[in-house]
Design an enzyme around this catalytic site. Structure first.
Site, PDB file in Angstrom:
ATOM      1  CG  ASP A  94      -1.640   1.197   1.382  1.00 55.73           C
ATOM      2  OD1 ASP A  94      -1.667   2.139   0.405  1.00 55.73           O
ATOM      3  OD2 ASP A  94      -2.354   1.496   2.401  1.00 55.73           O
TER       4      ASP A  94
ATOM      5  CG  ASP B 237      -2.788   3.784  -3.043  1.00 56.79           C
ATOM      6  OD1 ASP B 237      -3.897   3.083  -3.003  1.00 56.79           O
ATOM      7  OD2 ASP B 237      -2.700   4.379  -1.879  1.00 56.79           O
ATOM      8  CD  GLU B 238      -5.302  -0.543  -1.176  1.00 55.82           C
ATOM      9  OE1 GLU B 238      -5.316  -0.477   0.112  1.00 55.82           O
ATOM     10  OE2 GLU B 238      -6.480  -0.822  -1.675  1.00 55.82           O
TER      11      GLU B 238
HETATM   12 MG   LIG Z   1      -2.459   4.213   0.108  1.00 57.35          MG
END
Ligand SMILES: [Mg+2]
Length: 406
Positions: free
Chosen positions: A8, A103-104
């Site tokens: 993350d 973003d993961e």
């Molecule tokens: Mg994040």
């Protein structure tokens, strides 16, 4: 057994901005959709977070909390570009099983990588590779656990630059310090439902029976949640979907630029409804129109992940305005929504639309279409995508000839 490694990125949009502009490094910055005090931050750097500025903070308030705050206008194209570079960097260390949001991402640990020392070494390697191949400002928190759900949970437990390992034998105690709302999948509504059923803490939640959670969730999701909390790997059917699409052979009356555009809009709205059914968001729209002579017009656009009909409609409208098949006779139209990811994995206010949430509108569209047939209600294709005039809703009916293409 450790089976999952979850990556993350920390303060992702703000970190990309700091990577792009060295002047912004080490400074409190807020990423905004528009340069206005009335808008809210869609991301904040860690330097700004120390002042309490976070995603969703109104800019006027943020400036009071942090007088040195620097506002930066969001560059969605750059975030998508960096996203691809980050996925590639991680992939060079360990295979990326699934991208969960911009973003993961989640990776599967196999063989010797399931041992803690090896898994930790991979995590450090992922971090170092992102820093050297993509940029030193892009930092991440990594969670390692027996399943994807707990690995994501672990990645949230230490920020920034965290590395948290949850072992099977730590369960469920390791979760007890969390609040119910910290758990992915427990939103505001579910939180209220849990309260009504007398579940006020994660400890109580973990102690609940499978049947009790089934009752709270109103179905199989509750059972899945129960298993996830215990470290079992639960595969969710719909999230393995990678595309939703429809195509339609045009009846003669619609074989024109206008007619085919209107059908594209309707297919888009149908696809968006399915996205919402599956609780997915799309990051790419692709359209294609085949003419009677066999020539094709094709276009595809990457977008910030969304499941919002209005937002998708505006993007499609811009694509249609750039059509290059004028003068041909369209015969078949197709649309597909690609790069799908679960909606609950997406940072909520990351879209440009700063007005009131369109969730109720989307819900209403879905409800009416389900009740009265899937083509009852759709957003008028005459809607001008460039202004924010209230949307018009057109009642119409076009015979259904299209086929699902996924
Ligand atoms: Mg994040």
């Amino acid at each position: 057994m450790l089976r999952s490694l979850f990556v993350d990125l920390n303060s992702y949009f703000a970190s990309v901005e700091q990577q792009l502009d060295p002047m912004l490094r080490g400074r409190p910055i807020a990423v905004v959709p528009v340069m206005a005090d009335t808008t809210c931050a869609i991301a904040a750097s860690y330097e700004a977070k120390r002042f309490g500025v976070t995603t969703g903070t109104i800019i006027a308030d943020a400036k009071r909390m942090c007088p040195d705050l620097v506002l930066v206008q969001a560059q969605h194209g750059a975030y998508i570009d960096y996203h691809h570079r980050i996925v590639e960097a991680v992939e060079s260390v360990i295979h990326v099983k699934a991208v969960k949001s911009i973003d993961e991402m989640v990776c599967e640990l196999t063989g010797s990588a399931q041992q803690e020392a090896r898994a930790r070494a991979i995590a450090e390697d992922v971090r170092a590779t992102i820093a050297t191949k993509v940029g030193e400002c892009l930092r991440c928190s990594i969670g390692i656990a027996p399943n994807d759900y707990l690995a994501k949970t672990a990645s949230d437990m230490q920020k920034p630059n965290g590395l948290v390992v949850i072992h099977q034998e730590d369960l469920p105690q390791v979760l007890h310090k969390l609040e119910l709302r910290d758990l992915n999948g427990i939103g505001k509504k579910m939180h209220q439902r849990l309260y009504r059923k007398g579940i006020f803490s994660v400890e109580q939640l973990c102690a609940s029976t499978k049947e009790a959670l089934r009752d709270v969730w109103g179905g199989i999701e509750g059972e899945r949640f129960w298993m996830s909390l215990r470290g079992e790997q639960v595969e969710r059917g719909p999230t393995t979907k990678t595309t939703v699409g429809h195509s339609h052979v045009l009846e003669p009356a619609l074989r024109s630029i206008e007619g085919s555009s209107a059908v594209l809009h309707r297919l888009l709205q149908k696809a968006a409804m399915r996205l919402r059914q599956y609780e997915l968001a799309t990051a790419n729209i692709a359209v294609s129109v085949r003419s009677t002579s066999g020539s094709r017009w094709k276009a595809d656009v990457n977008i910030t992940p969304t499941q919002d009909t209005m937002q998708l409609t505006q993007v499609l409208q811009r694509m249609i305005e750039a059509r290059t098949d004028i003068g041909t006779i369209p015969m078949k139209v197709s649309i597909s929504l690609n790069h799908l990811s679960p909606i609950d994995a997406i940072p909520v206010p990351m879209f440009e639309n700063t007005g009131p949430s369109r969730q109720p509108l989307n819900d209403a569209l879905d409800k009416l279409n389900k009740k009265y047939g899937k083509n009852t209600l759709y957003v008028g294709s005459a809607h001008d995508g460039r202004n924010s005039a209230p949307m018009r809703i057109a009642f119409t009916h076009i015979p259904d000839l299209e086929t699902d293409e996924d």
